[in-house]
Design an enzyme around this catalytic site. Structure first.
Site, PDB file in Angstrom:
ATOM      1  N   LYS A  71       0.849  -1.202   0.000  1.00 44.08           N
ATOM      2  CA  LYS A  71       0.000   0.000   0.000  1.00 44.08           C
ATOM      3  C   LYS A  71       0.877   1.242   0.000  1.00 44.08           C
ATOM      4  O   LYS A  71       1.927   1.272   0.664  1.00 44.08           O
ATOM      5  CB  LYS A  71      -0.912  -0.031   1.228  1.00 44.08           C
ATOM      6  CG  LYS A  71      -1.968   1.078   1.256  1.00 44.08           C
ATOM      7  CD  LYS A  71      -2.922   0.902   2.442  1.00 44.08           C
ATOM      8  CE  LYS A  71      -3.978   1.982   2.500  1.00 44.08           C
ATOM      9  NZ  LYS A  71      -4.912   1.812   3.650  1.00 44.08           N
ATOM     10  N   SER A 126      -9.836   1.925   2.739  1.00 47.23           N
ATOM     11  CA  SER A 126      -8.949   2.665   1.876  1.00 47.23           C
ATOM     12  C   SER A 126      -7.926   1.785   1.140  1.00 47.23           C
ATOM     13  O   SER A 126      -7.326   2.230   0.159  1.00 47.23           O
ATOM     14  CB  SER A 126      -8.197   3.725   2.684  1.00 47.23           C
ATOM     15  OG  SER A 126      -7.376   3.112   3.650  1.00 47.23           O
ATOM     16  N   SER A 167     -10.100  -0.478   6.927  1.00 47.70           N
ATOM     17  CA  SER A 167      -9.511  -0.354   5.586  1.00 47.70           C
ATOM     18  C   SER A 167      -8.810  -1.571   5.026  1.00 47.70           C
ATOM     19  O   SER A 167      -8.441  -1.583   3.853  1.00 47.70           O
ATOM     20  CB  SER A 167      -8.527   0.809   5.559  1.00 47.70           C
ATOM     21  OG  SER A 167      -9.231   1.987   5.325  1.00 47.70           O
TER      22      SER A 167
END
Ligand code: GLN
Length: 454
Positions: free
Chosen positions: A60, A135, A159
């Site tokens: 990420k 997210s 997330s």
């Protein structure tokens, strides 16, 4: 099969689907290929290979990687090149996995759909008109689309688990303190955790094994022994006591989500577990508590992006104050600005006691709800989200309904306990997730239960 084959396969798949899925922010192909070669040459020359030897992985884009662009999907960090690796990235190197690239996300991890990325929305591989969740939308979509078998995400209020549920993959938020946050760009420091996203529970256990453990560089990481997660996948859950909070099957939760959980409970019962309904009475305050606390922490954490130290700097400043203002006005997206304003307000003198301090007290009550249940039960089970993935654009005009998406994942972060989402049926052709929540530092039991569904 060689590491080069695996890495080839990964970039080949990326070249086939990436224009549709849009999961990656940055690819690191040259370095990945030369590292793959190096690993292939090492085979046969030494006795031990790393735990994740040769496995392609995506990271990420809020986890810093030395000499590899790290944007947090924000214009303000568009060209930011970190000078060090996050602890988890160092650990991946020790495990000898191969970093394929950096994954798209909601800007600074604020969002539930990856539509808040400052660059592009990621799409759900199951249906390109729907969101992958967020997210960590890039992290979940890349695994679901077969671009990488493993990825890292971060979870502040859901997330990792929510996008894992929407994309039909396995995502774990570890216990707060289980994994070092050193090198994770902070959103809400008291809630943030890095965790693994994979296709199977077994893979997930391997990836957590590689990244878990206390770290001198993160004082909130815990020096608690890391057990052998893979060996906890025994398939034996006889006598296990499961709690099902009535708040998790109540109002707002779709029939399909409810039914898929009830079906899963039948499977667990057939394996010798028992379940009972319980209550987490303060759950109804979790959303308000979270958005106050997370925004407050974010407003403080994001003050470092001032145009002086990192990333983007405006061209049109008249003086220093103006430079700060213009840089932030031009660099941050709307959701980030909204949170900074909310958080700054909640922390300001005169309002601090009424909002921030009160939210802290409610957080303690929420944590106590979990402690009470865990006195009698081994795990808590419920849906990960009230509904499956929604359409792109459907909730972008209404932040409050977007926030409501996290109603079942947020209490877990407030309590600091671990939680996983595993695939659990479909609704309208879109995956649903089963959430399994455990005691502090008891990821092993979560994995043991989750493994029943493989
Ligand atoms: N969707 C939640 C938010 O917008 C949670 C995000 C996260 O876990 N990083 O804050």
């Amino acid at each position: 099969i060689t590491v080069t084959d695996l890495v080839d396969e990964s970039y080949k798949r990326i070249s086939e689907v990436e224009d549709k899925v849009q999961a990656f922010m940055t690819l690191d192909e040259e370095r990945a290929r030369s590292y793959a070669k190096q690993l292939d040459e090492a085979v046969g020359t030494r006795d031990e290979l790393g735990l994740l030897f040769g496995i392609p992985i995506g990271v990420k884009d809020n986890i810093v990687t030395k000499d590899l662009r790290t944007t947090c999907s924000s214009k303000i960090l568009e060209n930011f090149m970190p000078i060090y690796d996050a602890t988890v990235v160092q650990k991946l190197q020790q495990a000898e996995s191969v970093t394929i690239g950096k994954l798209n996300m909601d800007e600074f991890a604020m969002g539930s759909s990856t539509e808040n990325s400052g660059f592009k929305p990621t799409r759900n591989p199951w249906n390109l008109e729907t969101v992958p969740g967020g997210s960590s939308g890039g992290s979940a979509a890349s695994v679901a689309a077969g671009e990488v078998p493993f990825s890292l995400g971060s979870d502040t209020g859901g997330s990792i688990r929510q996008p894992a549920a929407y994309c039909g993959v396995v995502g774990l938020k570890p216990t707060y303190g289980r994994v070092s946050r050193f090198g994770l760009v902070a959103f809400a420091s008291s809630l943030d955790q890095i965790g693994p996203i994979t296709r199977t529970v077994e893979d997930n256990a391997y990836l957590l094994q590689a990244i878990a453990g206390g770290d001198q560089m993160d004082t909130t990481s815990a020096n608690v022994d890391v057990p052998d997660y893979v060996s906890s996948l025994t398939g034996d859950i006889k006598g296990l006591k499961i709690a099902v909070p009535k708040e998790y099957l109540g109002e707002g939760v779709s029939e399909e989500a409810k039914n898929s959980v009830l079906e899963a409970l039948k499977v667990l019962e057939a394996q010798g577990a028992t379940w009972e309904e319980v209550s987490l009475p303060h759950s109804k305050y979790a959303l308000a508590t979270y958005y106050l606390l997370a925004s407050s922490e974010a407003s403080s954490n994001l003050s470092r992006f001032d145009g002086i130290r990192y990333g983007y700097r405006t061209d049109n400043a008249e003086n220093l104050i103006d430079l700060y203002k213009q840089t932030r006005a031009e660099g941050f997206g709307n959701e980030v600005k909204r949170r900074i304003m909310l958080g700054t307000f909640a922390l300001s003198s005169g309002y601090y006691d009424a909002y921030y301090k009160k939210a802290q007290k409610v957080r303690t009550l929420i944590k106590k709800d979990f402690e009470d249940v865990f006195e009698k039960y081994d795990v808590i089970v419920g849906p990960t989200t009230p509904t499956p993935a929604f359409k792109i654009g459907e909730k972008t005009d209404d932040p409050l309904t977007m926030y409501a998406n996290d109603i079942l994942t947020i209490p877990v972060n407030l309590a600091g306990v671990p939680g996983i989402s595993v695939p659990c049926g479909f609704s309208n052709g879109l995956p649903l997730g089963l959430q399994i929540i455990g005691k502090h530092f008891d990821e092993s039991t979560i994995y043991r239960v989750a493994h029943v569904f493989e």
